[in-house]
Design a protein around this motif. Structure first.
Motif, PDB file in Angstrom:
ATOM      1  N   ARG A 162       8.354  -6.065   8.462  1.00 25.36           N
ATOM      2  CA  ARG A 162       7.776  -5.054   9.340  1.00 25.36           C
ATOM      3  C   ARG A 162       6.966  -4.079   8.511  1.00 25.36           C
ATOM      4  O   ARG A 162       6.793  -4.259   7.310  1.00 25.36           O
ATOM      5  CB  ARG A 162       8.872  -4.334  10.117  1.00 25.36           C
ATOM      6  CG  ARG A 162       9.988  -3.807   9.240  1.00 25.36           C
ATOM      7  CD  ARG A 162      11.224  -3.438  10.043  1.00 25.36           C
ATOM      8  NE  ARG A 162      12.328  -3.031   9.184  1.00 25.36           N
ATOM      9  CZ  ARG A 162      13.164  -3.884   8.616  1.00 25.36           C
ATOM     10  NH1 ARG A 162      13.039  -5.163   8.827  1.00 25.36           N
ATOM     11  NH2 ARG A 162      14.151  -3.447   7.854  1.00 25.36           N
ATOM     12  N   GLN A 163       6.471  -3.033   9.147  1.00 24.06           N
ATOM     13  CA  GLN A 163       5.544  -2.132   8.487  1.00 24.06           C
ATOM     14  C   GLN A 163       6.233  -1.017   7.706  1.00 24.06           C
ATOM     15  O   GLN A 163       5.819  -0.649   6.641  1.00 24.06           O
ATOM     16  CB  GLN A 163       4.608  -1.499   9.534  1.00 24.06           C
ATOM     17  CG  GLN A 163       3.650  -0.466   8.993  1.00 24.06           C
ATOM     18  CD  GLN A 163       2.622  -1.042   8.041  1.00 24.06           C
ATOM     19  OE1 GLN A 163       2.516  -2.254   7.890  1.00 24.06           O
ATOM     20  NE2 GLN A 163       1.862  -0.191   7.373  1.00 24.06           N
ATOM     21  N   GLY A 164       7.274  -0.475   8.220  1.00 22.89           N
ATOM     22  CA  GLY A 164       7.856   0.647   7.503  1.00 22.89           C
ATOM     23  C   GLY A 164       8.994   1.268   8.270  1.00 22.89           C
ATOM     24  O   GLY A 164       9.535   0.659   9.177  1.00 22.89           O
ATOM     25  N   PRO A 165       9.424   2.490   7.961  1.00 25.88           N
ATOM     26  CA  PRO A 165       8.751   3.456   7.096  1.00 25.88           C
ATOM     27  C   PRO A 165       8.896   3.176   5.606  1.00 25.88           C
ATOM     28  O   PRO A 165       8.034   3.549   4.806  1.00 25.88           O
ATOM     29  CB  PRO A 165       9.399   4.784   7.454  1.00 25.88           C
ATOM     30  CG  PRO A 165      10.770   4.399   7.917  1.00 25.88           C
ATOM     31  CD  PRO A 165      10.625   3.077   8.598  1.00 25.88           C
ATOM     32  N   LEU A 166       9.991   2.552   5.198  1.00 23.84           N
ATOM     33  CA  LEU A 166      10.128   2.238   3.780  1.00 23.84           C
ATOM     34  C   LEU A 166       9.375   0.948   3.482  1.00 23.84           C
ATOM     35  O   LEU A 166       9.198   0.101   4.351  1.00 23.84           O
ATOM     36  CB  LEU A 166      11.603   2.058   3.411  1.00 23.84           C
ATOM     37  CG  LEU A 166      12.483   3.298   3.528  1.00 23.84           C
ATOM     38  CD1 LEU A 166      13.920   2.946   3.183  1.00 23.84           C
ATOM     39  CD2 LEU A 166      11.971   4.410   2.621  1.00 23.84           C
ATOM     40  N   ASN A 167       8.937   0.821   2.235  1.00 24.47           N
ATOM     41  CA  ASN A 167       8.296  -0.415   1.830  1.00 24.47           C
ATOM     42  C   ASN A 167       9.240  -1.593   2.044  1.00 24.47           C
ATOM     43  O   ASN A 167      10.427  -1.517   1.771  1.00 24.47           O
ATOM     44  CB  ASN A 167       7.916  -0.359   0.356  1.00 24.47           C
ATOM     45  CG  ASN A 167       6.598   0.337   0.155  1.00 24.47           C
ATOM     46  OD1 ASN A 167       5.550  -0.217   0.453  1.00 24.47           O
ATOM     47  ND2 ASN A 167       6.637   1.555  -0.335  1.00 24.47           N
ATOM     48  N   GLN A 168       8.680  -2.667   2.527  1.00 23.61           N
ATOM     49  CA  GLN A 168       9.441  -3.879   2.771  1.00 23.61           C
ATOM     50  C   GLN A 168       9.167  -4.893   1.662  1.00 23.61           C
ATOM     51  O   GLN A 168       8.043  -4.982   1.172  1.00 23.61           O
ATOM     52  CB  GLN A 168       9.046  -4.481   4.117  1.00 23.61           C
ATOM     53  CG  GLN A 168       9.217  -3.528   5.278  1.00 23.61           C
ATOM     54  CD  GLN A 168      10.654  -3.120   5.457  1.00 23.61           C
ATOM     55  OE1 GLN A 168      11.553  -3.946   5.403  1.00 23.61           O
ATOM     56  NE2 GLN A 168      10.884  -1.828   5.645  1.00 23.61           N
ATOM     57  N   PRO A 169      10.180  -5.666   1.244  1.00 18.53           N
ATOM     58  CA  PRO A 169       9.938  -6.700   0.232  1.00 18.53           C
ATOM     59  C   PRO A 169       8.874  -7.671   0.706  1.00 18.53           C
ATOM     60  O   PRO A 169       8.920  -8.131   1.855  1.00 18.53           O
ATOM     61  CB  PRO A 169      11.294  -7.393   0.107  1.00 18.53           C
ATOM     62  CG  PRO A 169      12.281  -6.409   0.611  1.00 18.53           C
ATOM     63  CD  PRO A 169      11.587  -5.631   1.672  1.00 18.53           C
TER      64      PRO A 169
END
Lengths: 115, 113
Positions: A96-103
């Motif tokens: 998905r997009q976020g809010p945290l960076n995704q692997p």
């Protein structure tokens, strides 16, 4: 489960031609990013798409374009090919997009050679 | 400010030794730092990643050490094996906006048997 799949694996084109590269993300992943990796260097970001919308673009000319389809697969198009476009083109998917960076998980790429 | 600088460019380690690869960044907005392993003819494979709220993360033989004040992070491979011979890339990205990974230049690691 299948990983990120890219096609074709190798491609040879001549200067001035057009090319379309394809990517299928990991099942359930909605974000697809494209990177260019020139021999001996790290990958360089080209585009990110999420939910069929462009979410980011790297420092590449307008000859480069991409799109994402309803099934989250993606195409990268390059027009008016130059010798300098010879590289490994990598596709990466993330959930998905976020809010945290995704692997981000990469495919094995398409090796594009321009003659 | 968008660069990630990686060193050394190449590294030779004896089997069983510790391999250490270093990276430095300038952009303090970066908040995600992954390491990738790439074998010839293959795409980069995610090894391990860290966020700046911790100073160390360990997964098996792989450890990331993170120094936020120095804007540096490193990969340690313990008990290095010949199968670890590959090119390693550090990367960084920001949580806001596009999920754009900024990669280092890569380190070619060779483990001698």
């Amino acid at each position: 489960d299948a990983g990120v799949t890219q096609s074709p694996t190798h491609l040879i084109k001549t200067r001035g031609q057009h090319v379309t590269l394809r990517c299928s993300p990991i099942s359930g992943h909605k974000s697809v990013s494209w990177y260019q990796q020139v021999l001996g260097q790290g990958p360089q970001f080209i585009f990110q798409y999420y939910e069929k919308e462009e979410r980011g673009r790297g420092n590449f000319p307008d000859r480069f374009s991409a799109r994402q389809f309803p099934n989250y697969s993606s195409e990268l198009n390059v027009n008016a090919l130059l010798l300098g476009d010879s590289a490994l083109y990598l596709c990466a998917s993330s959930p998905r997009q976020g809010p945290l960076n995704q692997p981000q998980h990469f495919g094995d790429g398409t090796r594009l050679s321009i003659l | 400010q968008q660069q990630v600088k990686q060193s050394p460019q190449s590294l030779i380690v004896q089997k069983g030794g510790i391999s250490i690869i270093n990276c430095a960044y300038e952009n303090t907005a970066f908040d995600y730092f992954p390491w990738y392993q790439q074998f010839p003819g293959k795409g980069p494979a995610l090894l391990i990643a860290i966020r700046p709220d911790v100073s160390e993360k360990k997964e098996g033989r792989f450890t990331i050490s993170f120094n936020k004040s120095a804007k540096q992070f490193s990969l340690h491979i313990m008990d290095s094996q010949p199968g670890d011979s590959a090119t390693y890339f550090c990367a960084a990205s920001k949580g806001q906006g596009a999920q754009k990974l900024v990669f280092g230049q890569g380190t070619r690691l060779t483990i001698n048997p």
